[in-house]
Design a protein around this motif. Structure first.
Motif, mmCIF file in Angstrom:
data_model
loop_
_atom_site.group_PDB
_atom_site.id
_atom_site.type_symbol
_atom_site.label_atom_id
_atom_site.label_comp_id
_atom_site.label_asym_id
_atom_site.label_seq_id
_atom_site.Cartn_x
_atom_site.Cartn_y
_atom_site.Cartn_z
ATOM 1 N N UNK A 11 0.646 -1.139 -0.551
ATOM 2 C CA UNK A 11 -0.270 0.451 0.065
ATOM 3 C C UNK A 11 0.871 1.279 0.419
ATOM 4 N N UNK A 12 1.835 1.117 0.955
ATOM 5 C CA UNK A 12 3.114 2.396 0.504
ATOM 6 C C UNK A 12 3.506 2.431 -0.538
ATOM 7 N N UNK A 13 4.242 1.372 -1.369
ATOM 8 C CA UNK A 13 4.618 1.631 -2.297
ATOM 9 C C UNK A 13 3.362 1.883 -3.440
ATOM 10 N N UNK A 14 2.173 1.297 -3.687
ATOM 11 C CA UNK A 14 1.470 1.590 -5.238
ATOM 12 C C UNK A 14 0.102 1.825 -4.694
ATOM 13 N N UNK A 15 0.126 2.614 -3.501
ATOM 14 C CA UNK A 15 -1.553 2.763 -3.478
ATOM 15 C C UNK A 15 -1.142 4.396 -4.150
ATOM 16 N N UNK A 16 -2.797 4.990 -5.248
ATOM 17 C CA UNK A 16 -2.971 5.640 -5.920
ATOM 18 C C UNK A 16 -3.849 6.065 -6.126
ATOM 19 N N UNK A 17 -4.656 7.172 -6.493
ATOM 20 C CA UNK A 17 -6.182 8.389 -6.014
ATOM 21 C C UNK A 17 -6.603 7.891 -7.168
ATOM 22 N N UNK A 18 -7.844 8.060 -6.976
ATOM 23 C CA UNK A 18 -9.152 7.977 -8.252
ATOM 24 C C UNK A 18 -9.678 9.022 -8.317
ATOM 25 N N UNK A 19 -11.040 9.126 -9.389
ATOM 26 C CA UNK A 19 -11.728 9.688 -9.087
ATOM 27 C C UNK A 19 -13.351 8.765 -9.947
ATOM 28 N N UNK A 67 0.384 -0.994 -8.668
ATOM 29 C CA UNK A 67 -0.986 -0.232 -8.433
ATOM 30 C C UNK A 67 -2.163 -0.812 -7.277
ATOM 31 N N UNK A 68 -2.445 -0.473 -6.300
ATOM 32 C CA UNK A 68 -3.297 -0.748 -5.532
ATOM 33 C C UNK A 68 -4.360 0.280 -5.207
ATOM 34 N N UNK A 69 -5.486 0.260 -4.930
ATOM 35 C CA UNK A 69 -6.859 0.807 -5.342
ATOM 36 C C UNK A 69 -7.400 0.271 -4.164
ATOM 37 N N UNK A 70 -7.903 1.243 -3.207
ATOM 38 C CA UNK A 70 -9.040 1.517 -1.998
ATOM 39 C C UNK A 70 -10.539 1.646 -2.459
ATOM 40 N N UNK A 71 -10.662 0.887 -2.778
ATOM 41 C CA UNK A 71 -12.490 0.891 -3.264
ATOM 42 C C UNK A 71 -13.636 0.351 -2.175
#
Length: 80
Positions: A11-19, A67-71
């Motif tokens: 999560x620290x390495x690959x977290x990204x934001x999404x719209x 990437x990691x995306x939390x939804x």
């Protein structure tokens, strides 16, 4: 089984934001056949005249990078 520490590292390495944009008219409906096809086959693209999916995402990530995306997935009574 994944270790919590490993997932936290990812999560620290690959977290990204999404719209996202939500199609409120599609809320609570099952996805269409063409939406399912597009979701299971990266080569298949929705066409302009296909029904809109319930939600569209735009990610801040470069092609070919992890990437990691939390939804937050809403379902049942929580979808209202």
């Amino acid at each position: 089984m994944l270790k919590t520490e490993e997932v936290e590292k990812w999560e620290k390495l690959w977290a990204t934001r999404a719209r996202w944009a939500e199609n409120t008219e599609a809320a609570g409906r099952p996805y269409t056949e063409v939406e399912g096809r597009a979701g299971s086959n990266p080569v298949y693209k929705l066409k302009e005249n296909d029904p809109l999916p319930q939600r569209l995402y735009e990610l801040a990530a470069k092609t070919g990078t992890p990437l990691i995306l939390t939804l937050l997935l809403r379902y049942g009574n929580s979808a209202n």
